[in-house]
Design an enzyme around this catalytic site. Structure first.
Site, PDB file in Angstrom:
ATOM      1  N   ASN A  14     -16.288 -24.104   8.225  1.00 44.26           N
ATOM      2  CA  ASN A  14     -17.393 -25.085   8.228  1.00 44.26           C
ATOM      3  C   ASN A  14     -17.181 -26.135   7.144  1.00 44.26           C
ATOM      4  OD1 ASN A  14     -19.665 -24.592  10.217  1.00 44.26           O
ATOM      5  ND2 ASN A  14     -19.269 -22.521   9.479  1.00 44.26           N
ATOM      6  N   ILE A  89     -26.808 -13.820  -2.004  1.00 43.93           N
ATOM      7  CA  ILE A  89     -28.196 -14.271  -2.097  1.00 43.93           C
ATOM      8  C   ILE A  89     -28.385 -14.986  -3.429  1.00 43.93           C
ATOM      9  CG2 ILE A  89     -30.588 -13.494  -2.282  1.00 43.93           C
ATOM     10  CD1 ILE A  89     -29.844 -11.242  -0.331  1.00 43.93           C
ATOM     11  N   HIS A 106     -26.662 -20.873   9.326  1.00 46.89           N
ATOM     12  CA  HIS A 106     -26.795 -19.459   9.648  1.00 46.89           C
ATOM     13  C   HIS A 106     -26.444 -19.276  11.125  1.00 46.89           C
ATOM     14  CE1 HIS A 106     -28.238 -15.373   9.239  1.00 46.89           C
ATOM     15  NE2 HIS A 106     -28.882 -15.525  10.375  1.00 46.89           N
ATOM     16  N   ASP A 142     -33.126 -17.358   4.623  1.00 44.48           N
ATOM     17  CA  ASP A 142     -32.996 -17.906   5.980  1.00 44.48           C
ATOM     18  C   ASP A 142     -34.333 -18.386   6.548  1.00 44.48           C
ATOM     19  OD1 ASP A 142     -30.258 -17.450   6.012  1.00 44.48           O
ATOM     20  OD2 ASP A 142     -30.472 -15.441   6.837  1.00 44.48           O
TER      21      ASP A 142
HETATM   22  N1  NHR Z   1     -30.332 -17.547  -0.972  1.00 46.39           N
HETATM   23  C1  NHR Z   1     -31.609 -17.838  -0.788  1.00 46.39           C
HETATM   24  N2  NHR Z   1     -32.423 -17.687  -1.857  1.00 46.39           N
HETATM   25  N3  NHR Z   1     -32.107 -18.274   0.383  1.00 46.39           N
HETATM   26  C2  NHR Z   1     -31.295 -18.403   1.442  1.00 46.39           C
HETATM   27  O1  NHR Z   1     -31.797 -18.812   2.587  1.00 46.39           O
HETATM   28  C3  NHR Z   1     -29.921 -18.091   1.326  1.00 46.39           C
HETATM   29  C4  NHR Z   1     -29.476 -17.651   0.068  1.00 46.39           C
HETATM   30  C5  NHR Z   1     -28.124 -17.312  -0.119  1.00 46.39           C
HETATM   31  C6  NHR Z   1     -27.248 -17.355   0.926  1.00 46.39           C
HETATM   32  C7  NHR Z   1     -26.705 -17.674   3.295  1.00 46.39           C
HETATM   33  C8  NHR Z   1     -26.947 -16.417   4.102  1.00 46.39           C
HETATM   34  C9  NHR Z   1     -27.263 -16.549   5.545  1.00 46.39           C
HETATM   35  O2  NHR Z   1     -27.229 -17.637   6.092  1.00 46.39           O
HETATM   36  C10 NHR Z   1     -27.682 -17.742   2.184  1.00 46.39           C
HETATM   37  C11 NHR Z   1     -29.012 -18.138   2.388  1.00 46.39           C
HETATM   38  C12 NHR Z   1     -25.711 -13.499   2.174  1.00 46.39           C
HETATM   39  C13 NHR Z   1     -26.679 -12.527   2.362  1.00 46.39           C
HETATM   40  C14 NHR Z   1     -26.553 -11.169   1.707  1.00 46.39           C
HETATM   41  O3  NHR Z   1     -27.325 -10.273   1.979  1.00 46.39           O
HETATM   42  C15 NHR Z   1     -27.772 -12.860   3.135  1.00 46.39           C
HETATM   43  C16 NHR Z   1     -27.864 -14.111   3.689  1.00 46.39           C
HETATM   44  C17 NHR Z   1     -26.868 -15.082   3.488  1.00 46.39           C
HETATM   45  C18 NHR Z   1     -25.789 -14.754   2.737  1.00 46.39           C
HETATM   46  N4  NHR Z   1     -25.571 -10.998   0.804  1.00 46.39           N
HETATM   47  C19 NHR Z   1     -25.309  -9.777   0.023  1.00 46.39           C
HETATM   48  C20 NHR Z   1     -25.991  -9.891  -1.361  1.00 46.39           C
HETATM   49  O4  NHR Z   1     -26.347  -8.831  -1.890  1.00 46.39           O
HETATM   50  C21 NHR Z   1     -23.833  -9.592  -0.247  1.00 46.39           C
HETATM   51  C22 NHR Z   1     -23.031  -9.466   0.996  1.00 46.39           C
HETATM   52  C23 NHR Z   1     -21.528  -9.653   0.771  1.00 46.39           C
HETATM   53  O5  NHR Z   1     -21.106  -9.965  -0.368  1.00 46.39           O
HETATM   54  O6  NHR Z   1     -20.772  -9.517   1.746  1.00 46.39           O
HETATM   55  O7  NHR Z   1     -26.079 -11.017  -1.909  1.00 46.39           O
HETATM   56  O8  NHR Z   1     -27.557 -15.511   6.199  1.00 46.39           O
HETATM   57  C1  GAR Z   2     -20.080 -18.825   9.685  1.00 46.85           C
HETATM   58  O1  GAR Z   2     -20.231 -18.327  10.977  1.00 46.85           O
HETATM   59  C2  GAR Z   2     -21.428 -18.928   8.993  1.00 46.85           C
HETATM   60  O2  GAR Z   2     -22.462 -19.330   9.856  1.00 46.85           O
HETATM   61  C3  GAR Z   2     -21.628 -17.519   8.561  1.00 46.85           C
HETATM   62  O3  GAR Z   2     -20.368 -17.087   8.124  1.00 46.85           O
HETATM   63  C4  GAR Z   2     -19.353 -17.821   8.794  1.00 46.85           C
HETATM   64  C5  GAR Z   2     -18.491 -18.501   7.768  1.00 46.85           C
HETATM   65  O4  GAR Z   2     -17.363 -19.073   8.367  1.00 46.85           O
HETATM   66  N1  GAR Z   2     -22.614 -17.420   7.523  1.00 46.85           N
HETATM   67  C6  GAR Z   2     -23.314 -16.323   7.317  1.00 46.85           C
HETATM   68  O5  GAR Z   2     -23.199 -15.347   8.022  1.00 46.85           O
HETATM   69  C7  GAR Z   2     -24.232 -16.367   6.156  1.00 46.85           C
HETATM   70  N2  GAR Z   2     -24.843 -15.098   6.004  1.00 46.85           N
HETATM   71  P1  GAR Z   2     -16.506 -20.169   7.603  1.00 46.85           P
HETATM   72  O6  GAR Z   2     -16.196 -19.601   6.221  1.00 46.85           O
HETATM   73  O7  GAR Z   2     -15.259 -20.293   8.428  1.00 46.85           O
HETATM   74  O8  GAR Z   2     -17.301 -21.436   7.543  1.00 46.85           O
END
Ligand code: NHR
Ligand code: GAR
Length: 213
Positions: A14, A89, A106, A142
């Site tokens: 992306n 997060i 997302h 999200d």
């Molecule tokens: N932070 C906030 N405060 N609000 C949002 O809407 C966020 C954010 C951080 C990231 C992207 C995301 C998604 O699109 C995002 C949106 C990671 C997790 C998660 O649970 C959830 C959502 C998203 C990204 N991460 C774990 C954690 O404990 C770790 C997982 C890993 O390292 O593989 O942070 O859904």
């Molecule tokens: C994408 O599909 C994005 O929407 C998703 O991870 C992929 C990243 O691909 N994001 C999440 O799932 C956030 N929780 P990329 O690194 O090739 O852009």
């Protein structure tokens, strides 16, 4: 010129789509990953963009890491912060600091399937359409104001990988579009909803029909 910083954790497709879009009036100043081995860092370097790894494992906790991350980001004075497959997060303080200037993509039709393992849960639920959402980031995960969505069919025989690939194609289309609108100062947030200023009839505020492969 609007300055953009992109946060990634992995592949960076992306991020690459946004860079390749060459949005007039915008420049990607830096790409930052919390994972030092993220493939996207090499892609950024190949475009001559500053690529920085900041390993979250080297910090005592979320707040410490987010403070260091914000300091690194702010060296580049961004107008817009873009989460592109960023997988940590973000703390409330961090999100407040970038309020109204941080976007995320997302891979689901929010508000369905927030959080992780989106495609698996969509298939398990038996939904017939899936998709992707670009939204402004607020502290609640999200749940921020929705900028644009795209829809794809869920086909018989789909697994997580085939559905993810179909959705990803649409991500590469809508994320540069959302960034373009932001850069053009056309996104207005009111009562938690986004409108696109001066939208062309039929092209924006979309309900996108299911897209074939
Ligand atoms: N932070 C906030 N405060 N609000 C949002 O809407 C966020 C954010 C951080 C990231 C992207 C995301 C998604 O699109 C995002 C949106 C990671 C997790 C998660 O649970 C959830 C959502 C998203 C990204 N991460 C774990 C954690 O404990 C770790 C997982 C890993 O390292 O593989 O942070 O859904
Ligand atoms: C994408 O599909 C994005 O929407 C998703 O991870 C992929 C990243 O691909 N994001 C999440 O799932 C956030 N929780 P990329 O690194 O090739 O852009």
């Amino acid at each position: 010129m609007k300055r953009i910083v992109i946060l990634i954790s992995g592949r960076g497709s992306n991020m690459e789509a946004i860079v390749r879009a060459q949005i007039p009036g915008a420049q990607v100043q830096a790409v930052i990953s919390n994972r030092p081995d993220a493939k996207g860092l090499e892609i950024a370097r190949s475009f001559g963009i500053a690529a920085v790894a900041l390993d979250h494992k080297a910090y005592a906790g979320r707040d410490e890491f987010d403070a260091a991350l914000a300091a690194e980001i702010d060296r580049f004075s961004p107008d817009l912060l873009v989460l592109a497959g960023y997988m940590r997060i973000l703390s409330d303080g961090f999100v407040r600091h970038y309020a109204g200037r941080m976007l995320n993509i997302h891979p689901s039709l929010l508000p369905c399937f927030t959080g992780l393992h989106t495609h698996r849960r969509a298939i398990e639920a038996g939904v017939k359409v899936a998709g992707t959402t670009v939204h402004f980031v607020i502290p609640e995960l999200d749940a921020g104001p929705i900028v644009i969505q795209a829809v794809v069919p869920v086909l018989p025989g789909d697994d997580e990988d085939s559905l993810a690939a179909r959705v990803l194609k649409q991500e590469h289309r809508i994320y540069p579009q959302a960034v373009r609108w932001f850069v053009e100062d056309r996104l207005v947030i009111e009562n938690g909803r986004v409108t696109v200023r001066d939208a062309q009839a039929g092209s924006e505020g979309w309900s996108v029909p299911p897209v074939e492969d």
